[in-house]
Design a protein around this motif. Structure first.
Motif, PDB file in Angstrom:
ATOM      1  N   ASP A 156     -77.219 -15.829 -26.513  1.00  0.00           N
ATOM      2  CA  ASP A 156     -76.548 -16.213 -25.158  1.00  0.00           C
ATOM      3  C   ASP A 156     -75.055 -15.935 -25.202  1.00  0.00           C
ATOM      4  O   ASP A 156     -74.340 -16.409 -26.127  1.00  0.00           O
TER       5      ASP A 156
ATOM      6  N   VAL B 154     -83.198 -18.364 -21.038  1.00  0.00           N
ATOM      7  CA  VAL B 154     -83.349 -18.690 -22.783  1.00  0.00           C
ATOM      8  C   VAL B 154     -84.152 -19.990 -22.772  1.00  0.00           C
ATOM      9  O   VAL B 154     -85.297 -19.714 -23.940  1.00  0.00           O
TER      10      VAL B 154
ATOM     11  N   THR C  20     -78.315 -26.192 -17.812  1.00  0.00           N
ATOM     12  CA  THR C  20     -78.114 -25.196 -16.479  1.00  0.00           C
ATOM     13  C   THR C  20     -77.499 -26.186 -15.458  1.00  0.00           C
ATOM     14  O   THR C  20     -77.519 -27.352 -15.293  1.00  0.00           O
TER      15      THR C  20
ATOM     16  N   LYS D  84     -79.300 -16.837 -16.931  1.00  0.00           N
ATOM     17  CA  LYS D  84     -79.527 -16.638 -18.402  1.00  0.00           C
ATOM     18  C   LYS D  84     -79.640 -17.813 -18.982  1.00  0.00           C
ATOM     19  O   LYS D  84     -80.761 -17.762 -20.017  1.00  0.00           O
ATOM     20  N   SER D  85     -79.088 -19.128 -19.014  1.00  0.00           N
ATOM     21  CA  SER D  85     -79.483 -20.000 -19.584  1.00  0.00           C
ATOM     22  C   SER D  85     -81.132 -20.545 -19.463  1.00  0.00           C
ATOM     23  O   SER D  85     -81.626 -20.997 -20.338  1.00  0.00           O
TER      24      SER D  85
ATOM     25  N   THR E 107     -73.058 -21.919 -20.188  1.00  0.00           N
ATOM     26  CA  THR E 107     -72.744 -21.495 -21.692  1.00  0.00           C
ATOM     27  C   THR E 107     -71.314 -21.335 -21.966  1.00  0.00           C
ATOM     28  O   THR E 107     -70.604 -20.801 -21.172  1.00  0.00           O
TER      29      THR E 107
ATOM     30  N   LEU F 179     -77.886 -11.196 -24.277  1.00  0.00           N
ATOM     31  CA  LEU F 179     -78.051 -11.247 -22.735  1.00  0.00           C
ATOM     32  C   LEU F 179     -76.418 -11.198 -22.296  1.00  0.00           C
ATOM     33  O   LEU F 179     -75.679 -12.169 -22.790  1.00  0.00           O
TER      34      LEU F 179
ATOM     35  N   GLY G 241     -70.870 -16.326 -19.192  1.00  0.00           N
ATOM     36  CA  GLY G 241     -71.097 -15.579 -17.961  1.00  0.00           C
ATOM     37  C   GLY G 241     -69.750 -15.036 -17.948  1.00  0.00           C
ATOM     38  O   GLY G 241     -68.531 -15.625 -18.000  1.00  0.00           O
TER      39      GLY G 241
ATOM     40  N   THR H 138     -83.517 -11.673 -12.059  1.00  0.00           N
ATOM     41  CA  THR H 138     -83.989 -12.949 -12.120  1.00  0.00           C
ATOM     42  C   THR H 138     -84.229 -13.784 -10.441  1.00  0.00           C
ATOM     43  O   THR H 138     -83.682 -13.008  -9.609  1.00  0.00           O
TER      44      THR H 138
ATOM     45  N   VAL I  35     -78.475  -9.263 -17.442  1.00  0.00           N
ATOM     46  CA  VAL I  35     -79.248 -10.113 -16.321  1.00  0.00           C
ATOM     47  C   VAL I  35     -78.453 -10.386 -15.074  1.00  0.00           C
ATOM     48  O   VAL I  35     -77.194 -10.175 -15.051  1.00  0.00           O
TER      49      VAL I  35
ATOM     50  N   GLY J 155     -74.357 -11.163 -18.448  1.00  0.00           N
ATOM     51  CA  GLY J 155     -74.534 -11.387 -16.951  1.00  0.00           C
ATOM     52  C   GLY J 155     -73.494 -12.576 -16.563  1.00  0.00           C
ATOM     53  O   GLY J 155     -72.860 -13.038 -17.284  1.00  0.00           O
TER      54      GLY J 155
ATOM     55  N   GLY K 219     -87.235 -16.712 -13.754  1.00  0.00           N
ATOM     56  CA  GLY K 219     -86.781 -17.343 -15.198  1.00  0.00           C
ATOM     57  C   GLY K 219     -87.470 -18.704 -15.519  1.00  0.00           C
ATOM     58  O   GLY K 219     -87.560 -18.866 -16.818  1.00  0.00           O
TER      59      GLY K 219
END
Length: 331
Positions: free
Chosen positions: A250, A209, A220, A205-206, A234, A197, A253, A147, A116, A199, A176
């Motif tokens: 997930d 998801v 997020t 990413k979150s 995350t 995922l 990062g 994204t 990502v 990135g 996203g």
């Protein structure tokens, strides 16, 4: 202990894992999958239950049997203690940040890797190359997911830059937050399939998801307007159930991805340089100022680029590998 309706097959179990069980183990143990890794505990799921356990494997080698998210464990029916980690289909790992002597496991038993990145100034071809090296080295199919297409007027320019890394690379551009936009990703998220995922922080990413799950349960954060750089959201590696039957894994990062034992992946992603190097005059050519260097000749002609050459040499140096194929003869 909580009940769950997932069967082993829905959790990703297949013949590769079942064939590893001895008759005695099949009678005395039950398999569970590691769904999340927390400090001092791991969350596991199997047929009919979910539970958190201490990841202690009696008599096991820590480097081989320390469980990571996506792993399959055997748990003793009598003691409810894990006995061993089953052999993995694949394992993503990196050199531990701050200590290159140690390795950090990222995830195991992955079917597809969503790499990502975002369509803003944080987009980095060099970082995508590192993730692709990681995917190719362990033999997992990569898909680049770009994204935040809603924040740029030229998403195809980002996609073209990603596709140029490797012929045939699958690249998807998505918003996203829009379920219709990410519908193109459903093909990799079917029943029993596991998608990881990877990135940097802030690439979405979150958010991705959450949209794939139809839920806002994962926190997020907004990116910094000054440099488009994201903040970590995350904090644990965790698998999330999708309505289509698949699983999304997930991960936190990672701006720093130091590769570990990924020489094969480097060779695959940079095979254009390696093929050119076969025509160098000398077998030990370092592709600098040596006479008859085919790599430097290709750069001068514009067939290869100096920027990509620098990234190739940096990754090869991290692996301790000579960035060229051995030659059979001198000309």
């Amino acid at each position: 202990m909580k009940s769950t309706d997932e069967s082993l097959e829905e959790l990703g179990w297949n013949d590769f894992f079942s064939e590893q069980l001895s008759v005695e183990e099949a009678q005395q143990c039950h398999p569970v999958r590691v769904m999340a890794v927390h400090r001092g505990k791991i969350a596991v799921a199997g047929t009919g239950f979910q539970h958190s356990i201490t990841p202690y494997i009696p008599g096991a080698l820590p480097s081989d049997d320390h469980p990571t998210v996506g792993d399959w464990l055997l748990v003793d029916d009598a003691t409810q203690l894990p006995t061993r980690v089953l052999r993995r289909l694949n394992l993503f790992k990196r050199r531990a940040p701050g200590d290159p002597r140690k390795e950090q496991m990222i995830a195991a038993n992955i079917d597809t890797l969503f790499i990502v990145a975002s369509c803003n100034q944080d987009f980095s071809v060099a970082r995508l190359e590192r993730y692709l090296v990681l995917a190719r080295d362990v033999g997992v199919n990569p898909v680049v997911v770009l994204t935040k297409t809603d924040l740029t007027e030229t998403p195809e320019a980002f996609a073209a830059a990603a596709r140029a890394i490797e012929p045939g690379l699958r690249v998807e551009t998505v918003n996203g937050r829009d379920p219709a936009s990410i519908a193109c990703l459903a093909a990799w998220c079917g029943k029993g399939k596991t998608v990881a995922l990877l990135g940097s922080s802030g690439v979405g990413k979150s958010t991705l998801v959450n949209t794939l799950r139809g839920s806002d349960s994962i926190a997020t954060q907004a990116i910094r307007a000054s440099d488009d750089t994201g903040r970590h959201t995350t904090t644990v590696r965790e698998m999330h159930r999708l309505s289509g039957g698949g699983w999304l894994l997930d991960t936190p990062g990672m701006r720093e991805l130091q590769l570990s034992d990924a020489a094969a992946g480097v060779s695959e992603i940079f095979d254009d340089f390696l093929l050119a190097a076969q025509d160098c005059r000398f077998s030990d050519c370092a592709h600098g100022n040596e006479p008859g260097c085919a790599v430097q000749a290709a750069i001068a002609e514009g067939t290869l680029t100096s920027e990509r050459f620098d990234r190739w040499q940096q990754l090869a140096a991290e692996e301790g590998a000579t960035p060229a194929y051995p030659k059979k003869r001198r000309r």
